[in-house]
Design a protein around this motif. Structure first.
Motif, short mmCIF file in Angstrom:
data_model
loop_
_atom_site.label_atom_id
_atom_site.label_comp_id
_atom_site.label_asym_id
_atom_site.label_seq_id
_atom_site.Cartn_x
_atom_site.Cartn_y
_atom_site.Cartn_z
N ASP A 1 -9.95 0.20 5.12
CA ASP A 1 -9.67 1.46 5.82
C ASP A 1 -9.19 1.20 7.25
OD1 ASP A 1 -10.50 2.71 3.55
OD2 ASP A 1 -12.26 3.66 4.43
N GLU A 2 -9.93 0.41 7.99
CA GLU A 2 -9.58 0.16 9.38
C GLU A 2 -8.22 -0.51 9.50
OE1 GLU A 2 -11.29 -2.20 13.35
OE2 GLU A 2 -12.44 -2.19 11.47
N PHE A 3 -7.97 -1.49 8.62
CA PHE A 3 -6.68 -2.17 8.65
C PHE A 3 -5.54 -1.18 8.38
CE2 PHE A 3 -3.12 -4.37 6.80
CZ PHE A 3 -2.98 -5.50 7.58
N PHE A 4 -5.73 -0.34 7.36
CA PHE A 4 -4.71 0.64 7.00
C PHE A 4 -4.38 1.55 8.18
CE2 PHE A 4 -3.70 4.97 5.85
CZ PHE A 4 -2.63 4.83 4.96
N HIS A 5 -5.41 2.11 8.80
CA HIS A 5 -5.17 3.05 9.89
C HIS A 5 -4.54 2.36 11.09
CE1 HIS A 5 -7.06 6.32 7.80
NE2 HIS A 5 -8.21 5.67 7.67
N GLY A 6 -4.86 1.08 11.29
CA GLY A 6 -4.24 0.35 12.37
C GLY A 6 -2.75 0.17 12.16
N VAL A 7 -2.34 0.00 10.92
CA VAL A 7 -0.91 -0.15 10.61
C VAL A 7 -0.22 1.21 10.57
CG1 VAL A 7 0.76 -0.95 8.91
CG2 VAL A 7 -1.29 -2.30 9.37
N ALA A 8 -0.84 2.18 9.88
CA ALA A 8 -0.20 3.48 9.69
C ALA A 8 -0.20 4.32 10.96
CB ALA A 8 -0.91 4.24 8.57
N ARG A 9 -1.19 4.12 11.84
CA ARG A 9 -1.30 4.88 13.09
C ARG A 9 -1.26 6.39 12.81
NH1 ARG A 9 -0.92 1.16 17.13
NH2 ARG A 9 0.13 -0.81 16.62
N ASP A 10 -2.04 6.80 11.83
CA ASP A 10 -2.08 8.22 11.45
C ASP A 10 -3.07 8.97 12.33
OD1 ASP A 10 -4.84 8.53 9.74
OD2 ASP A 10 -3.98 6.52 9.56
N ASN A 11 -3.01 10.30 12.22
CA ASN A 11 -3.92 11.16 12.96
C ASN A 11 -4.88 11.89 12.03
OD1 ASN A 11 -2.84 10.66 15.60
ND2 ASN A 11 -1.05 11.88 15.00
N GLY A 12 -5.18 11.28 10.90
CA GLY A 12 -6.06 11.92 9.94
C GLY A 12 -5.29 12.36 8.72
N HIS B 1 -4.05 -2.98 -3.80
CA HIS B 1 -2.76 -2.29 -3.92
C HIS B 1 -3.01 -0.82 -4.25
CE1 HIS B 1 1.57 -1.99 -5.26
NE2 HIS B 1 1.04 -0.98 -5.93
N GLU B 2 -3.84 -0.58 -5.25
CA GLU B 2 -4.06 0.80 -5.68
C GLU B 2 -4.88 1.60 -4.66
OE1 GLU B 2 -2.54 2.15 -8.08
OE2 GLU B 2 -1.75 0.39 -9.09
N TYR B 3 -5.79 0.95 -3.98
CA TYR B 3 -6.53 1.64 -2.93
C TYR B 3 -5.59 2.07 -1.81
CZ TYR B 3 -10.32 2.86 0.26
OH TYR B 3 -11.16 3.54 1.11
N THR B 4 -4.57 1.26 -1.55
CA THR B 4 -3.56 1.65 -0.57
C THR B 4 -2.82 2.90 -1.01
OG1 THR B 4 -3.26 -0.68 0.04
CG2 THR B 4 -1.58 0.87 0.79
N HIS B 5 -2.53 3.02 -2.32
CA HIS B 5 -1.88 4.24 -2.81
C HIS B 5 -2.74 5.46 -2.47
CE1 HIS B 5 1.61 2.68 -4.72
NE2 HIS B 5 1.03 2.14 -5.76
N TYR B 6 -4.05 5.34 -2.64
CA TYR B 6 -4.92 6.45 -2.31
C TYR B 6 -4.84 6.79 -0.82
CZ TYR B 6 -9.28 8.76 -0.93
OH TYR B 6 -10.20 9.62 -0.36
N LEU B 7 -4.96 5.77 0.03
CA LEU B 7 -4.91 6.00 1.47
C LEU B 7 -3.54 6.51 1.91
CD1 LEU B 7 -6.80 2.79 2.68
CD2 LEU B 7 -7.72 5.12 2.51
N ASP B 8 -2.49 5.95 1.35
CA ASP B 8 -1.13 6.35 1.70
C ASP B 8 -0.91 7.81 1.32
OD1 ASP B 8 1.43 5.67 2.76
OD2 ASP B 8 2.22 5.47 0.73
N GLY B 9 -1.38 8.18 0.12
CA GLY B 9 -1.23 9.56 -0.31
C GLY B 9 -2.01 10.54 0.54
N ARG B 10 -3.15 10.11 1.04
CA ARG B 10 -4.01 11.01 1.82
C ARG B 10 -3.58 11.11 3.27
NH1 ARG B 10 -8.27 14.04 2.37
NH2 ARG B 10 -10.04 13.62 3.74
N PHE B 11 -3.07 10.03 3.85
CA PHE B 11 -2.80 10.00 5.28
C PHE B 11 -1.32 9.92 5.65
CE2 PHE B 11 -7.11 8.33 4.74
CZ PHE B 11 -7.82 9.17 5.59
N ASN B 12 -0.45 9.63 4.67
CA ASN B 12 0.97 9.46 4.99
C ASN B 12 1.92 10.37 4.22
OD1 ASN B 12 0.61 7.42 6.89
ND2 ASN B 12 0.80 5.78 5.37
N MET B 13 1.56 10.75 3.00
CA MET B 13 2.51 11.43 2.12
C MET B 13 2.02 12.84 1.82
SD MET B 13 4.69 8.92 1.79
CE MET B 13 5.76 9.28 0.41
N TYR B 14 2.77 13.83 2.24
CA TYR B 14 2.38 15.22 2.02
C TYR B 14 2.54 15.59 0.54
CZ TYR B 14 2.11 20.26 2.26
OH TYR B 14 1.73 21.57 2.06
#
Length: 633
Positions: free
Chosen positions: A409-420, A491-504
């Protein structure tokens, strides 16, 4: 709960779980060369997630141990061996010829070259595969088959491949290629008759097996399923352990299930079976007589027999004949017996779909709940946002898996720089399902979750805007790995995070414009970078400089392959994150609000080909060992 859309990492498997569904009866759809008989039913099942927006399948590489038993890996090996021929294959060498010259061109070409013709489009497709050309090649098939020597010394395999390619391309573009009529039907029947009547057609050898297997698939491509039921029955009754040492002979036997499966939408076949139901007995007897294959890499032969018998329950005129045969298979197998469970599940699933009102007779009522309870008894909460449901994971393995995902989680948010989370996303919790092996996944996941299992795991996002929606990643233990690992977990956990924090929105919404480069490339990037692992396949691929960056912006699931999806997706995303982080921030800003057109404009117009030269230079450095710092946080 409707699981909705999702992503899958497809890895060729020894067995494909067919997920039948209701939908319009399909026109005969010849399998492309890369579709293997064991994967075919899953690839072509109407309503199957693999062929609808319900869940999109893409491809990745198999572990080496499994690749040795898989047709796709074997095809890749053959292609590699003939790569020079494939690289030199020129469509114009075929389109410029007719008559005997065309036949000679086909025979003089490697199978790897003819294989490329499955993907031709436009004017080339018509020039290659208009009916007159196909009749010429079908007549050559007849003439060559009449003197068939049990091997490819006469290049007959290339001829069969050409015909299969023609049917495949014409199916996709009937207006462009032109209609096929009685002339071709008669010519192909002549070719198939000559081949299957030849004295060497059923030789149990590897030399014969490939041509035999391709010819069996051609039966279905040409919609001649009913005419050649005797071929199906002969191969199924003739199979014994002597076939097992020859990969292509096993493939030939399994190819008969393609003819039977697709035959459910060929009225002539249903009429033929109603008039002579001996095919039903052959299927039953094969399944009952080869239970010893369950748990081996030939398991699919047995389970496919049971499935295809049960699938005939959908036809009113066959149901009374099928019901006692399917019931007997269920009575002599058990969900609780590992030695027979795979066959029980396969038949049970067909009864649940096609004769559900008689579940008491079959003993298959509440099937999904029963199988899930029996197979997935382990439940473990990692955090409020994450839980694991498993077949056999130990406490230590559960904690390791939890720690790997939660630490990401922390690594993902550090790369994506999302706001939630993006707006309207209520996917507050993920369920990870872990079967004990790839074979267990293939056996049980389809019936429990309604998915295709000819893959390396599937992420089902569902509708993130729906209150109570539960996204789910379905996976399995990598039994071939030296150390414990849930395959594709990060890889698949990233899909979950990407869908929740990056992809509307949901998966379907995300695919409104080409986003595959990001979706799959970012999942690969985070998975490798978070674990501090080099993506050796991608680094090796960089040396080829196959794609400009601007081309990768256009990647879709329809125009891609394994290498472009994963290795080149990884390379493109890594380059952008490292070299152009401001552009990535802008891109994600558009993705997070669902402004797909603005994102598309950024990629294709604002950026366009401006970075192509720099990307090419970076690829050269990366292939030489200097890819830069991956974890750009």
């Amino acid at each position: 709960m409707c699981l909705g859309a999702g992503y899958a990492l497809v890895t060729p498997a020894a067995e494909a779980t067919v997920v039948p569904g209701e939908g319009p009866a399909p026109k005969s759809l010849p399998a492309p060369r890369q579709s293997t008989p064991d994967a075919l039913a899953a690839a072509l099942a109407p309503g199957d997630p693999a062929t609808t927006a319900e869940a999109k399948a893409d491809a990745t590489l198999l572990p080496p141990q499994e690749a040795t038993t898989d047709a796709i890996a074997r095809k890749a090996a053959r292609t590699a061996a003939g790569s020079e021929a494939a690289a030199e294959c020129n469509v114009g060498d075929f389109t410029s010829k007719t008559g005997a010259a065309l036949v000679e061109q086909i025979k003089a070409s490697e199978t790897a070259c003819v294989n490329t013709l499955f993907s031709v489009t436009g004017g080339d497709a018509r020039a290659l595969f208009q009916e007159s050309q196909m009749v010429t090649v079908a007549d050559a098939y007849r003439d060559t088959a009449s003197a068939y020597q049990g091997d490819n010394s006469s290049s007959i395999t290339q001829i069969v491949l050409y015909l299969r390619a023609g049917y495949y391309v014409q199916y996709g573009d009937p207006d462009g290629v032109g209609e096929y009529g009685p002339a071709l039907k008669t010519a192909v029947q002549g070719g198939l008759d000559a081949f299957f009547d030849s004295s060497r057609a059923y030789d149990v050898t590897e030399a014969n097996g490939e041509t035999l297997s391709e010819s069996v698939i051609l039966i279905d491509s040409a919609m001649e399923n009913a005419r050649y039921l005797d071929v199906v029955k002969k191969l199924l009754t003739g199979y014994d352990s002597s076939y097992d040492e020859f990969y292509w002979m096993v493939n030939a036997v399994n190819s008969t299930y393609t003819v039977v499966f697709r035959g459910n939408w060929v009225p002539e076949l249903i009429d033929a079976v109603a008039g002579d139901p001996s095919l039903l007995t052959v299927l039953h007897d094969f399944a009952a007589g080869h239970k010893d294959l369950i748990g081996t890499d030939k398991q699919f032969l047995t389970t496919n027999a049971g499935r295809e018998l049960g699938r005939f329950l959908q036809h009113d005129e066959l149901r009374e004949a099928v019901r006692p045969l399917a019931g007997e298979l269920l009575d002599t197998t058990s969900l609780d017996d590992p030695a027979t469970a795979a066959l029980w599940v396969g038949v049970a699933e067909m009864t649940d779909v096609y004769d559900k009102e008689n579940c008491d007779f079959f003993g298959t009522c509440d099937l999904q709940e029963r199988v899930r309870a029996a197979v997935l008894p382990v439940e473990h909460t990692c955090a409020d946002t994450l839980e694991i449901v498993a077949q056999k994971l130990t406490a230590e393995e559960l904690e390791q898996s939890c720690a790997s995902m939660l630490g990401q989680d922390e690594f993902f948010h550090g790369v994506a720089r999302d706001n939630g989370p993006v707006a309207d996303d209520r996917n507050t919790k993920l369920e990870v399902v872990a079967f004990d092996s790839s074979l267990d996944y293939q056996t049980y996941a389809g019936v429990i979750f309604g998915i295709d299992t000819n893959n390396g795991g599937m992420y089902l996002e569902g509708d993130p805007a729906q209150e109570g929606n539960l996204p789910r990643f379905i996976a399995y233990r990598a039994e071939w790995a030296e150390d414990f690992e849930i395959w594709n977990l990060n890889h698949e956990y990233t899909h979950y995070l990407d869908g929740r924090f990056n992809m509307y929105g949901d998966f379907e919404e995300n695919m409104r414009t080409p986003t595959v480069m990001w979706v799959e490339g970012f999942a690969e990037y985070v998975s490798y970078s978070y674990r501090d692992l080099p993506n050796e396949d991608a680094i090796a691929e960089a040396a080829n400089k196959t794609y400009p960056l601007s081309t990768l912006f256009d990647t879709t699931y329809e125009n891609t392959d394994t290498t472009r999806t994963y290795q080149w997706g990884y390379l493109a995303v890594r380059y952008l994150i490292q070299s152009h982080p401001d552009d990535v921030a802008t891109l994600l800003g558009h993705y997070r609000t669902g402004d797909w057109e603005a994102a598309r404009t950024l990629l294709t117009s604002t950026i366009g080909n401006r970075y192509d030269a720099d990307f090419a230079g970076w690829l050269g450095r990366c292939s030489a060992g200097d890819c830069g710092t991956a974890a750009a946080q």
